[in-house]
Design a protein around this motif. Structure first.
Motif, PDB file in Angstrom:
ATOM      1  N   LEU A  49      36.476  20.254  50.559  1.00  0.00           N
ATOM      2  CA  LEU A  49      37.023  20.627  49.249  1.00  0.00           C
ATOM      3  C   LEU A  49      36.561  22.014  48.807  1.00  0.00           C
ATOM      4  N   ASP A  50      35.319  22.363  49.119  1.00  0.00           N
ATOM      5  CA  ASP A  50      34.798  23.684  48.723  1.00  0.00           C
ATOM      6  C   ASP A  50      35.605  24.805  49.371  1.00  0.00           C
ATOM      7  N   LEU A  51      35.924  24.635  50.666  1.00  0.00           N
ATOM      8  CA  LEU A  51      36.724  25.652  51.357  1.00  0.00           C
ATOM      9  C   LEU A  51      38.128  25.743  50.770  1.00  0.00           C
ATOM     10  N   GLU A  52      38.720  24.574  50.477  1.00  0.00           N
ATOM     11  CA  GLU A  52      40.064  24.566  49.872  1.00  0.00           C
ATOM     12  C   GLU A  52      40.056  25.286  48.527  1.00  0.00           C
ATOM     13  N   LYS A  53      39.006  25.030  47.737  1.00  0.00           N
ATOM     14  CA  LYS A  53      38.902  25.659  46.420  1.00  0.00           C
ATOM     15  C   LYS A  53      38.776  27.178  46.552  1.00  0.00           C
ATOM     16  N   LYS A  54      37.985  27.628  47.539  1.00  0.00           N
ATOM     17  CA  LYS A  54      37.826  29.068  47.757  1.00  0.00           C
ATOM     18  C   LYS A  54      39.160  29.721  48.123  1.00  0.00           C
ATOM     19  N   ILE A  55      39.926  29.055  48.998  1.00  0.00           N
ATOM     20  CA  ILE A  55      41.228  29.602  49.415  1.00  0.00           C
ATOM     21  C   ILE A  55      42.159  29.719  48.214  1.00  0.00           C
ATOM     22  N   VAL A  56      42.179  28.669  47.376  1.00  0.00           N
ATOM     23  CA  VAL A  56      43.039  28.683  46.175  1.00  0.00           C
ATOM     24  C   VAL A  56      42.602  29.795  45.223  1.00  0.00           C
ATOM     25  N   ASP A  57      41.291  29.950  45.026  1.00  0.00           N
ATOM     26  CA  ASP A  57      40.776  30.977  44.108  1.00  0.00           C
ATOM     27  C   ASP A  57      41.128  32.384  44.589  1.00  0.00           C
TER      28      ASP A  57
END
Length: 678
Positions: A49-57
């Motif tokens: 989830l942390d990686l997904e959040k970084k990509i979205v940000d």
């Protein structure tokens, strides 16, 4: 009479005859969802989830600022894919169970509509309401026959008419089992399978994919239809188990399942079963007695759910991960046991991450298998199905076990190691030491066999002591789990997962910190020291022998006539030059000496390689030969340094300050008496 709403037919006035699935597609209640399913993250997927959040940000920042962050986004996406791959290639059984139960996992009808050219649904018959329509739709008798005459062929019309007279019963159309006829690449099949819901409302309607006796009897009737008309049968299994309630038992749940099992072994058409989610107990087997059984990569097939097994054996559902591991319910394990005939791959992230791709893999498996099965005769097909189940769990006494099958057997429990007491071990060690001393005095070889046996014995003793230490510190279970994870990775010929490496390091660090507190630490240390001592004793004769062989080879190289003649000639030239050192020699003579040195080095390297040794030439960092320090100069420097160290040590010892400190310490000891308080 009760007033009811006038029936409105769901198809339009001018239906398109070329639409996918045919005109009867309008009758289906199974429509695309109006709202997209919400993403569900499983517990073990949370690190992603942390990686997904970084990509979205980063993407949002790029849109807001208008700057180019494409390189950063690509790097993050690659990192995400790598993490996803590492996560899904080392799944434990309970994680496979969680993926098989994923709320967004594609259902039976999702796959059927994706792989078929046309499909028509067949339903249960009731005395009060004859149903024949497209998956879960209800027609009146007149309209049903009209639709058959106008939209289906004569074969399906025969099915409807025979249903009216021969198969009428009081009951209902169980929505947890769906049946229908469809075509794949022009070949017609009878499809049947468990149907779960895609949301809470559908799950309640479908009873969470748990059939009642009516569902199994509906499936049985369609099996008879398929057998009569020569349609190959494809079943899709996705159920936690049959619906176990009082009403189902009253209606003969066990009898319905048993009847299906008996009938499927006698059907004269090919049968292929595919486990697309979870296959629970008899509820799955009632439509699973097939010639070939396939499983999706993350599907599970079990006689009891891990939670139920854990509650029975360990009195707690929290032990479900351990139960899932012991039950051996995953596709690879069942393939080893020859229960499953093949694994259908899923995309990374599970079938729900790319349902269309998964459906195409299922379609390819069906086509390939049906080509093989349809080539068989009737007798051969029945025998093939019978032998598939007859060979499960079979063994023959007195016959050597095939090494290939031996892997799938339960490992024998390790026999208890006989622990040698320290007194016995000391006696054996002293005896062996005496033998080694006698061998040295008589200049004979030490007793290699006795030494080797002692080292092997000490290794077993040390391993046992380590095992006892792990057990005493409560780390035994963690060690066993890590061993199994490592063995799984090794069996797949994959690189070691960084997560597993981290677990190993943590366990090693924790063990080393607590080892001194183990009750058997003293014994372990004693045996470990002895093992090191004997291993060193064994290596010394080997090193001496190797040294002799190397010296012998060197003498042989230097004694060769061609090398000896060249060396003598070179010595004569050096003496004639009158130079006292290498630096004062002329360039031509220097080159000759260097070439001679290289030639001798090459000969020595070849000689050492013939002894089976790996030789690596160490080159000097000096660019010019004159910069290299000779051995004699280096030795002189070492001697000078030793002399200076000795002088300084003597000066410190002879200093008056140190003498005074020693005298005062002697007085203190004398005052304290014979036993000073240390």
């Amino acid at each position: 009479m009760r007033k009811v709403k006038k029936h409105e037919y769901p198809w339009p006035a001018d239906p398109d005859p070329n639409m996918k699935g045919g005109v009867l597609t309008h009758l289906s209640h199974f429509k695309p969802l109006k709202e997209k399913q919400k993403p569900v993250t499983l517990d073990f997927e949370k690190p992603l989830l942390d990686l997904e959040k970084k990509i979205v940000d980063v993407r949002r920042m790029a849109n807001e600022t208008g700057l180019d962050f494409s390189d950063q986004i690509i790097a993050l996406e690659n990192k995400y894919q790598q993490a996803l791959k590492e996560l899904y290639t080392c799944l434990i059984p309970i994680q496979h169970v969680n993926i098989a139960r994923h709320p967004n996992r594609p259902t039976f009808l999702d796959h059927v509509f994706s792989i078929t050219d046309k499909v028509w649904g067949l339903h249960a018959l009731q005395l009060s309401d004859i149903k024949y329509c497209m998956f879960s739709s209800t027609l009146s008798l007149t309209s049903g026959v009209w639709m058959v005459k106008n939209c289906l062929n004569k074969c399906l019309f025969y099915i409807t008419m025979s249903s009216l007279w021969n198969f009428m019963e009081i009951g209902y159309d169980d929505p947890a089992i769906v049946t229908g006829i469809g075509t794949i690449d022009g070949r017609r099949y009878m499809f049947m399978g468990h149907q779960k819901g895609r949301n809470s409302k559908e799950n309640i309607q479908r009873n969470f994919g748990m059939p009642t006796p009516h569902g199994y009897r509906k499936a049985l009737r369609m099996m008879y239809y398929a057998d009569h008309h020569g349609f190959p049968i494809v079943t899709f299994i996705d159920t936690p188990g049959a619906y176990a309630d009082l009403k189902s038992e009253e209606l003969g749940h066990g009898e319905a399942i048993a009847h299906n099992l008996r009938t499927m072994f006698g059907l004269k058409v090919p049968i292929v079963s595919i486990v697309i989610g979870e296959g629970g107990s008899g509820g799955a087997l009632a439509i699973g007695c097939a010639n070939k059984l396939f499983m999706l990569e993350n599907a599970v097939f079990y006689v009891a759910s891990p939670e139920a097994c854990a509650a029975i054996l360990w009195k707690s559902a929290k032990a479900s991960p351990k139960a899932a591991e012991k039950l051996r319910i995953t596709a690879p394990e069942l393939c080893k046991l020859q229960i499953c005939d093949g694994i259908i791959p899923e995309p990374l992230g599970g079938a729900h991450s790319d349902p269309a791709w998964t459906s195409q893999q299922i379609k390819a498996a069906i086509n390939e298998t049906m080509d093989e099965l349809t080539a068989m005769g009737t007798e051969e097909l029945l025998k093939h199905r019978m032998l598939k189940f007859r060979k499960l769990g079979g063994f023959q006494e007195g016959v050597p076990v095939d090494p290939k099958k031996k892997v799938n057997m339960k490992k024998r429990e390790e026999q208890t190691v006989h622990r040698t007491s320290n007194v016995e071990l000391e006696g054996e060690v002293e005896e062996l030491k005496q033998q080694i001393l006698k061998a040295k005095e008589s200049s004979t070889k030490p007793p290699e066999l006795s030494l080797k046996d002692m080292i092997e014995k000490l290794k077993k003793e040390v391993d046992h002591e380590y095992s006892e230490a792990f057990k005493a510190m409560g780390l035994k279970d963690r060690l066993e789990m890590l061993r199994e994870e490592v063995s799984k990775v090794n069996s797949r010929d994959q690189l070691m997962n960084p997560v597993i490496m981290d677990k190993i390091e943590k366990l090693k660090h924790e063990f080393n910190q607590s080892l001194s507190a183990a009750p058997n630490y003293t014994t372990l240390k004693y045996k470990l020291d002895m093992l090191k001592e004997f291993s060193k004793a064994k290596s010394l004769p080997e090193a001496a022998t190797l040294k002799q062989e190397v010296n012998k080879k060197f003498s042989e190289v230097m004694a060769r006539p061609e090398i000896n003649d060249k060396l003598e000639a070179l010595k004569a030239e050096v003496q004639n030059s009158g130079s006292s050192s290498f630096v004062h020699l002329d360039q031509g003579l220097r080159d000759k000496i260097l070439n001679m040195k290289k030639e001798i080095e090459l000969e020595m390297i070849n000689a050492l390689k013939s002894l089976g040794l790996d030789v690596e030439v160490v080159k000097s960092n000096a660019k010019v030969l004159s910069e290299r320090t000779s051995l004699s100069v280096f030795k002189n420097k070492v001697d000078n340094l030793n002399e200076e160290i000795n002088k300084r040590t003597e000066n410190v010892i002879n200093s008056s300050e140190l003498k005074n400190m020693i005298e005062s310490l002697k007085l203190e000891i004398a005052k304290a008496g014979k036993k000073p308080d240390m």
